[in-house]
Scaffold this active site. Structure first.
Site, mmCIF file in Angstrom:
data_model
loop_
_atom_site.group_PDB
_atom_site.id
_atom_site.type_symbol
_atom_site.label_atom_id
_atom_site.label_comp_id
_atom_site.label_asym_id
_atom_site.label_seq_id
_atom_site.Cartn_x
_atom_site.Cartn_y
_atom_site.Cartn_z
ATOM 1 N N HIS A 47 37.768 36.669 38.844
ATOM 2 C CA HIS A 47 38.566 37.551 39.836
ATOM 3 C C HIS A 47 38.039 37.739 41.215
ATOM 4 C CE1 HIS A 47 40.922 41.052 40.706
ATOM 5 N NE2 HIS A 47 39.783 41.911 40.950
ATOM 6 N N ASP A 48 36.710 37.676 41.539
ATOM 7 C CA ASP A 48 36.031 37.775 42.805
ATOM 8 C C ASP A 48 36.563 36.497 43.836
ATOM 9 O OD1 ASP A 48 35.060 40.045 43.040
ATOM 10 O OD2 ASP A 48 32.868 39.427 42.717
ATOM 11 N N SER B 94 43.192 42.719 44.188
ATOM 12 C CA SER B 94 42.867 43.691 43.228
ATOM 13 C C SER B 94 43.567 45.058 43.468
ATOM 14 C CB SER B 94 41.298 43.603 42.950
ATOM 15 O OG SER B 94 41.028 44.164 42.061
ATOM 16 N N ASP C 19 40.675 34.244 36.467
ATOM 17 C CA ASP C 19 40.537 35.639 36.353
ATOM 18 C C ASP C 19 40.959 36.292 35.196
ATOM 19 O OD1 ASP C 19 40.768 38.329 37.084
ATOM 20 O OD2 ASP C 19 41.894 37.866 39.038
#
Lengths: 389, 204
Positions: free
Chosen positions: A360-361, A161, A327
Site C-alpha cells: 500500500h505504501d 489511501s 496492496d
C-alpha cells in the site's frame, strides 16, 4: 518527558506554524453527525503561485496520519514533506507551474480542528467531545478553504489511501469544481477487513491506562504504548509479505543467536517497535481514533442508494485511478469497481495498476511507473484545461 | 497485442471512418496508436480498453484515457449508446466469445467498427491445402499452440454473424497484403479470397 512531548504536539495543534484559516460562529462546519462545528480552523500549506485565471490549483489530500506539510519540512519531525518525491519545483507536479494546496484534515492534529484542539466551551482539549468526523466533513471544510482562495474549479484533486477517499468525495459532491481527479490506492468504501484492522488499533489505544477515556492531556499523560501498538499493527498492512521478507527475512537484530526471551530478536520486531515509537512523537492518539473512524464510515455507494455509478452521474471530471499489485489494504479490485462505476456513468477514466512488491505504501515512494502515469495524466489534463506548459 | 503491430495497415482505414469530435471507445487499444491518431487528426473524445497492463500504463503515460480490462468481461459496464463509435481492431479473433463481444459493441456504440485478419485469404488456404499446417505469416506470426488468436473467421463467416445479430453492414473494406483497398465493387468471394484484412462499419 511524555508531558513535554504532549505539549509540543499541542503547540502545532492550536497555533500551527503553517498558515491557518479560522472560521467564526458565522461560518460553522456542518457535520454528517448532525451537529455544527464552530468555531473551527483549517491549517494548510501552499506552494507555487495561483495564476490570474485561478485555473492552476491542485489540491492534495493527505492520508490517515499525513498532514499539510506535503512538500516542505515537517515542523514536528524535521523530515522532508511526505510527497516531496512528487511535488516541488521542477518535479512531476511542478510548483513552478501549479499552485498546490494541502490542508490538514478536520479531526487531524497538526493545526486543523481535531480532538486535541482546545474546546472553546471548556478551555480544555475536545477529546471525545468532538463529534465523529467523516470524509465528507473533511471535504466540506476543504471546500470552504478553496472558496477562501476564490478558486471556482480545482485543476486537479489528488491523494492516496484516505486522501483518495477525499478525492472521490470531492468528485462526487462537487463535480463542477473538479476538473481532474487522481485517486490512488484507495476504495469507494472501507472493507470489512480494513475496519477490523482499525478496530484493533483503536482497542489498543483505549486499552492503554494512560488513555483516561480520552482525557489524557488533563492527566498530563499520553497513551503512547497503545498508540505505538496500533501503529505497529497498521504498519504491517501498509507493506506486503514479499517486501517484508525481502527487507528483513528472519534476520536477527544486533545478535548472533536467538535469546530465548521476548526481546526484539528479529529485525522486523525492532523495525516495528521503532515505527511505533516515532509515531507517538508526532501523532495524537484521539486523532488516530477519529481518522480511522472516518475511513470506516466511508461508503460512497451507500450515500447514493447503493449504486456507485450514481455517485458520478453526469460527471465531466477526468479521472485517473492507480492501484498497486501488492496492496492488500486497497487491492486492485477496489479501484476496478470504481472504474466500472465511472464507465457506467460515461466518465473519462484512465486506470493503471502498477506492478510492485512494496504494498500500500508504494504510493508514497519513488515508483517510476506511478510518476509516468501521473505525468501523462496531468499533462493531458493541463492541455485540455488550456494551461501552458 | 494480438497481431504484429507493424502490420497495422487497418488503422488509417478505421480512422477515415470516424468524423471529427466523435466519442470513441477503442476496445483492445494496444499501445494507443489508433487513439493517438484519432486525437491528433480528428480531435475525438477517445477512451481505450486494453488487456495488457504494460500497454495501458504506456497509454496513460502518454496522456491517453485508457483502462485495463477485458473485452470479454468488462464491456457490460458501459452504458447503452455511450459512444458514437466503438472500435475493435484486430482483437475479435482473440476474444473468448466473439458473438457476445460484437453484440456488446453494437449496444454500446451507435456504430461499431470491426477489423480482423481474414482466415479465408488464399495464403491461409494454401498453407492448409498444400502443407496441411496452420499458417504462420507476417500478419499472423504465432504458432497454433501459443497464439492468442483463438477464434479466427473468414470475411464470409463474419458477414453471417452480423446477420445473426441483426447488424447492418454500412461499409466494408478488404485490404490486400500491402494494405491497399481491394476494388469496391468486387463480390464477397473475391474479397474473402484476396483480402488479408477486413474492416467493417456496422450499425444496429
Amino acid at each position: 518527558m511524555a508531558v513535554l512531548r504532549a505539549r509540543k504536539t499541542n503547540n502545532e495543534v492550536d497555533q500551527p506554524s503553517s498558515p491557518v484559516l479560522r472560521f467564526g460562529s458565522d461560518k460553522p462546519l456542518k457535520l454528517d453527525a448532525g451537529t455544527l462545528l464552530s468555531p473551527f480552523q483549517i491549517a494548510y500549506q501552499t506552494y507555487g503561485t495561483l495564476n490570474d485565471a485561478r485555473s492552476n490549483a491542485i489540491l492534495v489530500c493527505h492520508a490517515l496520519t499525513g498532514d499539510q506539510h506535503v512538500a516542505s519540512t515537517n515542523p514536528v519531525t524535521g523530515k522532508p514533506g511526505w510527497w516531496e518525491v512528487l511535488i516541488g519545483p521542477g518535479k512531476i507536479i511542478d510548483t513552478n507551474r501549479f499552485f498546490v494546496i494541502c490542508s490538514n484534515v478536520i479531526g487531524g492534529c497538526l493545526g486543523s480542528t481535531g480532538p486535541a484542539s482546545t474546546n472553546p466551551a471548556t478551555d480544555k482539549p475536545y477529546g471525545l467531545d468532538l463529534p465523529i468526523i467523516t470524509i465528507r466533513d473533511m471535504v466540506r471544510a476543504q471546500q470552504m478553504l478553496i472558496d477562501h482562495f476564490g478558486i471556482e474549479k480545482l485543476f486537479c484533486v489528488l491523494g492516496g489511501s484516505m486522501g483518495g477517499m477525499q478525492v472521490l468525495e470531492w468528485a462526487s459532491s462537487y463535480p463542477e469544481r473538479v476538473f481532474s481527479a487522481l485517486p490512488i490506492a484507495t476504495g469507494a468504501r472501507h472493507s470489512s477487513q480494513n475496519i477490523a484492522f482499525h478496530e484493533v488499533g483503536r482497542q489498543a489505544v483505549m486499552a492503554d491506562p494512560d488513555w483516561h477515556g480520552g482525557k489524557y492531556f488533563e492527566h498530563g499523560k499520553r497513551p503512547e504504548k497503545g498508540l505505538a501498538v496500533a501503529r505497529m499493527a497498521a504498519h504491517i498492512t501498509y507493506l506486503s509479505e514479499a517486501a517484508l521478507h525481502r527487507k528483513f527475512g528472519r534476520n536477527l537484530q544486533d545478535r548472533e543467536a536467538l535469546t530465548f526471551g521476548f526481546d526484539a530478536d528479529f529485525q522486523i520486531e525492532s523495525y516495528l517497535r521503532h515505527q511505533g515509537m516515532t509515531f507517538v512523537d508526532r501523532f495524537d492518539a484521539n486523532s488516530y481514533l477519529y481518522m480511522t473512524r472516518s475511513m470506516d464510515y466511508f461508503d460512497l455507494a451507500a450515500d447514493h442508494g447503493g449504486r456507485l455509478a450514481d455517485a458520478f452521474a453526469g460527471t465531466k471530471t477526468r479521472f485517473c485511478l492507480v492501484s498497486f499489485t501488492s496492496d492488500w489494504l486497497f487491492p486492485t479490485e477496489e479501484s476496478r469497481s470504481i472504474v466500472h462505476a465511472l464507465n457506467a456513468a460515461g466518465a473519462s477514466v484512465s486506470f493503471v495498476e502498477i506492478e510492485t512488491d512494496r504494498g500500500h505504501d508504494a504510493f508514497l515512494l519513488d515508483e517510476p511507473e506511478l510518476f509516468a502515469a501521473i505525468n501523462g495524466f496531468i499533462g493531458s489534463a493541463a492541455r485540455a484545461r488550456g494551461l501552458s506548459a | 497485442m494480438s497481431v504484429n503491430r507493424d502490420q497495422r495497415v487497418d488503422l488509417e482505414v478505421v480512422a477515415n471512418l470516424i468524423p471529427p469530435q466523435s466519442r470513441v471507445l477503442d476496445v483492445g487499444s494496444g499501445d494507443g496508436s489508433l487513439l493517438e491518431l484519432l486525437q491528433d487528426t480528428k480531435q475525438v473524445d477517445g477512451r481505450g480498453l486494453e488487456l495488457s497492463q504494460r500497454g495501458v500504463n504506456e497509454c496513460v503515460a502518454r496522456g491517453l484515457s485508457v483502462i485495463q480490462g477485458d473485452a470479454d468481461k468488462d464491456l457490460e459496464f458501459y452504458p447503452d449508446k455511450g459512444f458514437d463509435f466503438v472500435v475493435l481492431s484486430q482483437t475479435l479473433q482473440a476474444t473468448r466469445n466473439p458473438k457476445l463481444v460484437l453484440d456488446e459493441l453494437l449496444r454500446i456504440g451507435n456504430r461499431a467498427i470491426v477489423s480482423f485478419p481474414n482466415f479465408g485469404h488464399w495464403r491461409v488456404r494454401l498453407s492448409l491445402f498444400i502443407q496441411g499446417r496452420m499458417p504462420v505469416t507476417k500478419d499472423l506470426p504465432y504458432s497454433w499452440y501459443d497464439t492468442p488468436n483463438i477464434h479466427f473467421c473468414t470475411i464470409r463467416d463474419f458477414v453471417n454473424l452480423c446477420d445473426e445479430l441483426g447488424a447492418t453492414v454500412e461499409k466494408a473494406t478488404a485490404l490486400d497484403a500491402a494494405g491497399q483497398k481491394i476494388g469496391l465493387s468486387m463480390p464477397w468471394w473475391f474479397w474473402n479470397f484476396f483480402g488479408q484484412q477486413a474492416v467493417f462499419l456496422l450499425k444496429r
